[in-house]
Each structure stands twice: as C-alpha cells, then as structure tokens.
Design a protein around this motif. Structure first.
Motif, PDB file in Angstrom:
ATOM      1  N   ALA A 152       0.792  -1.217   0.090  1.00 25.35           N
ATOM      2  CA  ALA A 152      -0.076  -0.086  -0.011  1.00 25.35           C
ATOM      3  C   ALA A 152       0.937   1.189  -0.101  1.00 25.35           C
ATOM      4  CB  ALA A 152      -0.960  -0.078   1.151  1.00 25.35           C
ATOM      5  N   THR A 153       0.433   2.461  -0.583  1.00 22.42           N
ATOM      6  CA  THR A 153       0.883   3.554  -0.580  1.00 22.42           C
ATOM      7  C   THR A 153      -0.107   4.575  -0.362  1.00 22.42           C
ATOM      8  OG1 THR A 153       1.039   3.960  -3.035  1.00 22.42           O
ATOM      9  CG2 THR A 153       2.934   2.997  -2.029  1.00 22.42           C
ATOM     10  N   ALA A 154       0.125   5.881  -0.217  1.00 21.72           N
ATOM     11  CA  ALA A 154      -0.902   6.921  -0.030  1.00 21.72           C
ATOM     12  C   ALA A 154      -0.426   8.072  -0.954  1.00 21.72           C
ATOM     13  CB  ALA A 154      -0.804   7.331   1.253  1.00 21.72           C
ATOM     14  N   ALA A 155      -1.046   8.755  -1.910  1.00 24.53           N
ATOM     15  CA  ALA A 155      -0.655   9.530  -2.800  1.00 24.53           C
ATOM     16  C   ALA A 155       0.371  10.631  -2.140  1.00 24.53           C
ATOM     17  CB  ALA A 155      -1.846  10.320  -3.534  1.00 24.53           C
ATOM     18  N   HIS A 156      -0.112  11.332  -1.134  1.00 25.08           N
ATOM     19  CA  HIS A 156       0.856  12.589  -0.537  1.00 25.08           C
ATOM     20  C   HIS A 156       2.119  11.898  -0.272  1.00 25.08           C
ATOM     21  CE1 HIS A 156       1.499  16.726   0.812  1.00 25.08           C
ATOM     22  NE2 HIS A 156       1.998  15.989   2.036  1.00 25.08           N
ATOM     23  N   GLN A 157       2.216  10.927   0.318  1.00 30.69           N
ATOM     24  CA  GLN A 157       3.278  10.251   0.629  1.00 30.69           C
ATOM     25  C   GLN A 157       4.467   9.719  -0.263  1.00 30.69           C
ATOM     26  OE1 GLN A 157       1.058   7.597   3.698  1.00 30.69           O
ATOM     27  NE2 GLN A 157       2.924   7.924   4.846  1.00 30.69           N
ATOM     28  N   VAL A 158       4.009   9.451  -1.554  1.00 34.92           N
ATOM     29  CA  VAL A 158       4.862   9.249  -2.589  1.00 34.92           C
ATOM     30  C   VAL A 158       4.786  10.127  -3.755  1.00 34.92           C
ATOM     31  CG1 VAL A 158       5.045   6.965  -1.715  1.00 34.92           C
ATOM     32  CG2 VAL A 158       3.060   7.569  -3.166  1.00 34.92           C
ATOM     33  N   GLU A 159       3.675  10.734  -4.064  1.00 33.10           N
ATOM     34  CA  GLU A 159       3.477  11.395  -5.388  1.00 33.10           C
ATOM     35  C   GLU A 159       4.672  12.515  -5.458  1.00 33.10           C
ATOM     36  OE1 GLU A 159      -0.394  12.768  -6.143  1.00 33.10           O
ATOM     37  OE2 GLU A 159      -0.863  10.898  -6.801  1.00 33.10           O
ATOM     38  N   GLY A 160       4.700  13.436  -4.617  1.00 32.31           N
ATOM     39  CA  GLY A 160       5.721  14.646  -4.554  1.00 32.31           C
ATOM     40  C   GLY A 160       4.782  16.060  -5.038  1.00 32.31           C
ATOM     41  N   ASN A 161       5.154  16.970  -4.605  1.00 33.97           N
ATOM     42  CA  ASN A 161       4.644  18.392  -5.131  1.00 33.97           C
ATOM     43  C   ASN A 161       2.869  18.299  -5.189  1.00 33.97           C
ATOM     44  OD1 ASN A 161       7.356  19.736  -5.431  1.00 33.97           O
ATOM     45  ND2 ASN A 161       7.261  18.012  -7.104  1.00 33.97           N
ATOM     46  N   ASN A 162       2.485  17.974  -3.868  1.00 31.69           N
ATOM     47  CA  ASN A 162       1.070  17.875  -3.974  1.00 31.69           C
ATOM     48  C   ASN A 162       0.548  19.294  -3.316  1.00 31.69           C
ATOM     49  OD1 ASN A 162      -1.628  16.973  -3.529  1.00 31.69           O
ATOM     50  ND2 ASN A 162      -1.308  15.862  -1.902  1.00 31.69           N
ATOM     51  N   THR A 163       1.081  20.270  -4.058  1.00 35.14           N
ATOM     52  CA  THR A 163       0.868  21.585  -3.645  1.00 35.14           C
ATOM     53  C   THR A 163      -0.417  22.391  -3.524  1.00 35.14           C
ATOM     54  OG1 THR A 163       0.919  22.505  -5.991  1.00 35.14           O
ATOM     55  CG2 THR A 163       2.821  22.036  -4.832  1.00 35.14           C
ATOM     56  N   ASN A 164      -1.527  21.600  -3.868  1.00 34.30           N
ATOM     57  CA  ASN A 164      -2.979  22.192  -3.857  1.00 34.30           C
ATOM     58  C   ASN A 164      -3.618  21.684  -2.302  1.00 34.30           C
ATOM     59  OD1 ASN A 164      -5.127  23.902  -4.373  1.00 34.30           O
ATOM     60  ND2 ASN A 164      -6.196  22.144  -5.371  1.00 34.30           N
ATOM     61  N   SER A 165      -2.847  20.813  -1.771  1.00 34.05           N
ATOM     62  CA  SER A 165      -3.388  20.037  -0.328  1.00 34.05           C
ATOM     63  C   SER A 165      -3.284  20.900   0.769  1.00 34.05           C
ATOM     64  CB  SER A 165      -2.659  18.839  -0.348  1.00 34.05           C
ATOM     65  OG  SER A 165      -1.487  18.660   0.151  1.00 34.05           O
ATOM     66  N   ASP A 166      -3.882  20.522   1.821  1.00 35.68           N
ATOM     67  CA  ASP A 166      -3.841  21.252   3.112  1.00 35.68           C
ATOM     68  C   ASP A 166      -2.485  20.859   3.826  1.00 35.68           C
ATOM     69  OD1 ASP A 166      -4.566  18.599   3.555  1.00 35.68           O
ATOM     70  OD2 ASP A 166      -5.997  18.943   4.797  1.00 35.68           O
ATOM     71  N   PHE A 167      -2.004  19.668   3.627  1.00 41.98           N
ATOM     72  CA  PHE A 167      -0.780  19.115   4.339  1.00 41.98           C
ATOM     73  C   PHE A 167       0.343  20.036   3.490  1.00 41.98           C
ATOM     74  CE2 PHE A 167      -0.911  15.479   7.067  1.00 41.98           C
ATOM     75  CZ  PHE A 167      -1.955  15.479   7.360  1.00 41.98           C
ATOM     76  N   TRP A 168       0.391  20.352   2.445  1.00 40.17           N
ATOM     77  CA  TRP A 168       1.710  21.029   1.714  1.00 40.17           C
ATOM     78  C   TRP A 168       1.663  22.688   2.458  1.00 40.17           C
ATOM     79  CZ3 TRP A 168       5.110  19.750  -1.698  1.00 40.17           C
ATOM     80  CH2 TRP A 168       5.972  20.874  -2.533  1.00 40.17           C
ATOM     81  N   PRO A 191       9.496  19.263   4.768  1.00 41.86           N
ATOM     82  CA  PRO A 191       8.371  19.319   3.712  1.00 41.86           C
ATOM     83  C   PRO A 191       8.536  17.909   2.661  1.00 41.86           C
ATOM     84  CG  PRO A 191       9.844  20.884   3.088  1.00 41.86           C
ATOM     85  CD  PRO A 191      10.348  20.151   4.363  1.00 41.86           C
ATOM     86  N   SER A 192       7.215  17.543   2.411  1.00 47.30           N
ATOM     87  CA  SER A 192       7.242  16.278   1.388  1.00 47.30           C
ATOM     88  C   SER A 192       8.050  16.589   0.222  1.00 47.30           C
ATOM     89  CB  SER A 192       5.788  16.034   1.055  1.00 47.30           C
ATOM     90  OG  SER A 192       4.935  17.102   0.711  1.00 47.30           O
ATOM     91  N   GLY A 193       8.089  17.764  -0.258  1.00 38.16           N
ATOM     92  CA  GLY A 193       8.775  18.034  -1.499  1.00 38.16           C
ATOM     93  C   GLY A 193       8.360  17.060  -2.835  1.00 38.16           C
ATOM     94  N   ASP A 194       9.495  16.608  -3.289  1.00 44.54           N
ATOM     95  CA  ASP A 194       9.474  15.644  -4.546  1.00 44.54           C
ATOM     96  C   ASP A 194       8.892  14.341  -4.084  1.00 44.54           C
ATOM     97  OD1 ASP A 194      10.169  17.459  -6.445  1.00 44.54           O
ATOM     98  OD2 ASP A 194      12.241  16.842  -6.489  1.00 44.54           O
ATOM     99  N   ALA A 195       8.972  13.977  -2.575  1.00 45.79           N
ATOM    100  CA  ALA A 195       8.544  12.752  -2.249  1.00 45.79           C
ATOM    101  C   ALA A 195       9.294  11.605  -3.031  1.00 45.79           C
ATOM    102  CB  ALA A 195       6.891  12.238  -2.346  1.00 45.79           C
ATOM    103  N   ILE A 196       8.752  10.627  -3.486  1.00 52.21           N
ATOM    104  CA  ILE A 196       9.476   9.594  -4.269  1.00 52.21           C
ATOM    105  C   ILE A 196       9.102   9.574  -5.746  1.00 52.21           C
ATOM    106  CG2 ILE A 196      10.274   8.098  -2.360  1.00 52.21           C
ATOM    107  CD1 ILE A 196       8.233   5.971  -3.685  1.00 52.21           C
ATOM    108  N   ASP A 197       8.584  10.772  -6.405  1.00 54.23           N
ATOM    109  CA  ASP A 197       8.388  11.053  -7.539  1.00 54.23           C
ATOM    110  C   ASP A 197       7.278  10.024  -8.191  1.00 54.23           C
ATOM    111  OD1 ASP A 197       7.946  12.700  -9.718  1.00 54.23           O
ATOM    112  OD2 ASP A 197       9.833  11.965 -10.637  1.00 54.23           O
ATOM    113  N   HIS A 198       6.541   9.338  -7.383  1.00 56.27           N
ATOM    114  CA  HIS A 198       5.575   8.367  -7.643  1.00 56.27           C
ATOM    115  C   HIS A 198       4.607   8.678  -8.802  1.00 56.27           C
ATOM    116  CE1 HIS A 198       3.803   4.170  -7.364  1.00 56.27           C
ATOM    117  NE2 HIS A 198       2.849   4.707  -7.077  1.00 56.27           N
TER     118      HIS A 198
END
Ligand code: BGC
Length: 409
Positions: free
Chosen positions: A14-30, A43-50
C-alpha cells in the motif's frame, strides 16, 4: 498446520498519494508543511516522484509477484477548486489503474488518505457537515471515471485517526503558533481549523462517518457491484488487571463506534502496527524490555491477528488487512515482523475468519507525515536524490510467500 492462503487472496502493498507522489501543492498538508512554525520535521517536496515514476514502480511490484496494489487518489488534484474537476488528473489515475491491470495487479483504491484540498479547509473542513456531501460528490466522480478498473474502494483511510490524535497525541494541546499560522494560510480561523487529522471532536467523527456513508451511496449509484469499505487504525488494546474499564472506554471511542458504523459495508480494512496496554490510569506506554520500532511502538506483530479477531467480533463483515508493517532500519527485523504477522493472519483463516487480502505498509520508504522521511517502512528503499529504487531482502522473502500463496513455518 496448513499455512496455505485461500485461492484469489489479494496480496499487495500500500501507498498513499501525498506520501509518494511529490509536489502535492494544492493540499492542506503542503500548506501545513511550509508555515514558519510548522510541526513537520521537513516538507514532502518531491517525495519519491511516484506521480511520474508509477510505471516502473508498478512493474517492480508485479515482478515481486503481488497480485494487487493499494494506492490513493488525491482529492486536491482531482477537484482543484470546489466543484471543478480535472479530467487530466482523473486520467492520470486511470492510467495508474490500466498499468496495474496490464501487470495483473488488481487496483484497490483509497479515495481519501489524510490530505484534502485547500479550499475544503477554508470552508470548515472535517468539522462541517457540508464536507460529507462534497466528499460524496467527488467519490461519485472518481467512480464514474475509474470504477470499471477498480477491485475495491476504501473510501476514507483510518476514519478513527483524528479521534486517536485528539485523545492520545494532542491531548496536551497542539502547538498554538502552528495552528494560528496554518489556519491563516488555509483561510480559516484557529477555532474552525479542521484538516482531517485535526477533526478529533465528536462532531468531526460524525462528519467523517457521514462522508463515508454518503460516498458509499454515490459509488454504488455508479457501480453497484464495486466492493466498498472504510479502513480503521487498530492497535491490539490489552487490559492489565484493573485496566479493563479504561481499556473498554477507549476501545469504544477509538474503534468500536467506527466498526459498528461499518456493518453494512462490503468489507472493513484493518490497519495494525502494534499493541497498547491499559491500566486503571490509562495507556501505560511500551513495556520495559520489549523492543521498540522507529515510531516508538512495541515490536508486536501478533497484533495483526488479534485486531482481525476484534474487528470480526464487532463489525462481523469480510475483512482485508489494508496496512501492516514496521518502521525500522534493520531489514531483518522487518522480515521477522512480517513472518509473525502473517502467521497470525494464517491462524485467523484456519479459524474460519473471512480475510480477503493482505497489504504490506509500505511498498516504498516514503514521507511519514510529521516525522518526515526518517522512519522507513518500505519493502523497497529509495535514494531520494537519484530516485533510485533498491529492493530489500524482506521484499524478496515476502515475494516467495506471495508467489507460493503459502507461509513456510
Ligand atoms: C497511515 C499511513 C502511515 C502508517 C505508518 C497509518 O496510520 O495510514 O499513512 O504512513 O500508518 O505510520
């Protein structure tokens, strides 16, 4: 003992978008990660660019022999403004599903995994009943777009975690200057500040459960046969002599009320990491002498079987282990954890419990929320500078279990 798993058993990670995608700039967590007084380690930054590397990532999971992949769709990308849906973002998740199916991985898709669009928080977030309707509208849209490709939907990940945060981790009050700054940056007030994780009141719980129920109806309206469930974070809550009443009180608040709300669902996703011990005075913390993980949890893999049994007792519906794993930099301990956890799942199956699948958390080392990238839960390591992936020995071991559908003793 026969440690064969049933035919058709779902084996995944399993994964979750914000934890792996990177640059989720429109989200509250960002936003919360970037205010000056942030409580996030980094910050999450590029994450793992999933977001861009999912084709090779999914191929790697398929090579390991998994037959399913649980990932989440990012609401902030799909609905960047209230009522405005992005076909391009929906198409992106459509391509992820197609890639899974091309590799014989069945997509199990989570519609909400902690993060929400910024605009939702400015409207009252997860403390406002209007959010339930908005979430259902989004869930209907995602199902309309992807529904035919999906094996099962997890509406909301860990419906009970805001309540856990309020009663356990934030009980001493959250950092005031952080809340002030984050509320301002998200165009709300500290009093009305309600990203998902901060909606720990009874009102927040009711909004979350209403969102789940309304989303389920919206999903079923699009595709009646699609299995729908929520997921719940479950520790094995144990009572020491004298601690029964306190354990039962907390178990009602943190688990049972949510499991009861899931009774009409197609399945419930059980997510387990450890146990908790209760005495008359409350949660006693880790026991001296018991090994601890990077999260400060007790190394307690047998919690997996114990929580499945508890979930079955209260909800009485089919189950999937939608997350289970360990944060450690010692991969040998990860292997030992999975071995013991899977043994406890096999025993549940032998006892007749209806367990349909098992998803390891996590496929990759990733962004562990407020703790940043330090805890490592992955079966696959990632060098975040080069984005190079390296399969760990525990993944090779799990791969053998998955491919033989059997756990050697
Ligand atoms: C969450 C994950 C998280 C994991 C490990 C679960 O509570 O769903 O997002 O990374 O636990 O802490």
């Amino acid at each position: 003992m026969n440690n064969e798993f049933p035919q058709g058993f779902l084996w995944g990670t399993a994964t979750a978008a914000h934890q792996v995608e990177g640059n989720n700039t429109n989200s509250d967590f960002w936003v919360m990660e970037h205010v000056p007084e942030t409580v996030f380690a980094e910050p999450s930054g590029d994450a793992i660019d999933h977001y861009h590397r999912y084709p090779e990532d999914i191929a790697m999971l398929a090579e390991l022999g998994f037959n399913s992949y649980r990932f989440s769709v990012e609401w902030a990308r799909v609905e960047p403004e209230d009522g405005r849906f992005s076909t391009a973002a929906l198409d992106h998740y459509g391509r992820m599903c197609e890639t899974c199916l091309a590799h014989n991985l069945k997509p199990v898709v989570t519609y909400h995994h902690f993060t929400s669009p910024r605009w939702l928080i400015s409207q009252g977030g997860w403390q406002s009943m209007a959010t339930a309707e908005k979430f259902a509208r989004y869930a209907g849209k995602v199902t309309e777009h992807l529904g035919d490709q999906i094996e099962a939907v997890c509406t909301i990940n860990e419906v009970n975690i805001p309540r856990m945060a309020a009663l356990m981790w934030m009980a001493g009050g959250e950092d005031e200057s952080f809340i002030r700054e984050a509320a301002q940056a998200l165009h709300t007030t500290p009093e009305q500040f309600a990203p998902f994780m901060f909606a720990g009141t009874h009102q927040g719980r009711d909004v979350i459960l209403a969102a789940h129920h309304q989303a389920r109806a919206a999903i079923k309206a699009e595709r009646p046969s699609l299995p729908v469930g929520l997921t719940i974070a479950m520790a094995d809550m144990q009572a020491l002599p004298g601690g029964e009443a306190e354990r039962d009180r907390m178990r009602w608040e943190l688990q049972d009320v949510f499991l009861e709300a899931a009774r009409a669902d197609d399945f419930v996703g059980v997510q387990t990491y450890t146990r908790e011990r209760y005495g008359a005075e409350g949660n006693l913390g880790p026991q001296e002498g018991v090994e601890q993980t990077q999260m400060g949890y007790e190394f307690w893999p047998q919690a997996t079987g114990a929580t499945l049994r508890r979930a079955y007792e209260v909800a009485g519906i089919p189950m999937m282990v939608t997350e289970n794993g360990i944060g450690t930099d010692d991969d040998g301990r990860r292997l030992a954890y999975y071995q013991s956890a899977l043994q406890s799942v096999a025993t549940c199956l032998q006892d007749g419990l209806d367990v349909r699948g098992y998803f390891a958390w996590s496929a990759f080392d990733n962004f562990e929320w407020m703790l940043g990238y330090r805890p490592t839960f992955g079966l696959i390591a990632v060098d975040r500078r080069t984005q190079q992936r390296t399969i760990k020995p525990s993944a090779r071991w799990l791969s053998k279990v998955v491919q033989t559908n059997r756990l050697e003793q």
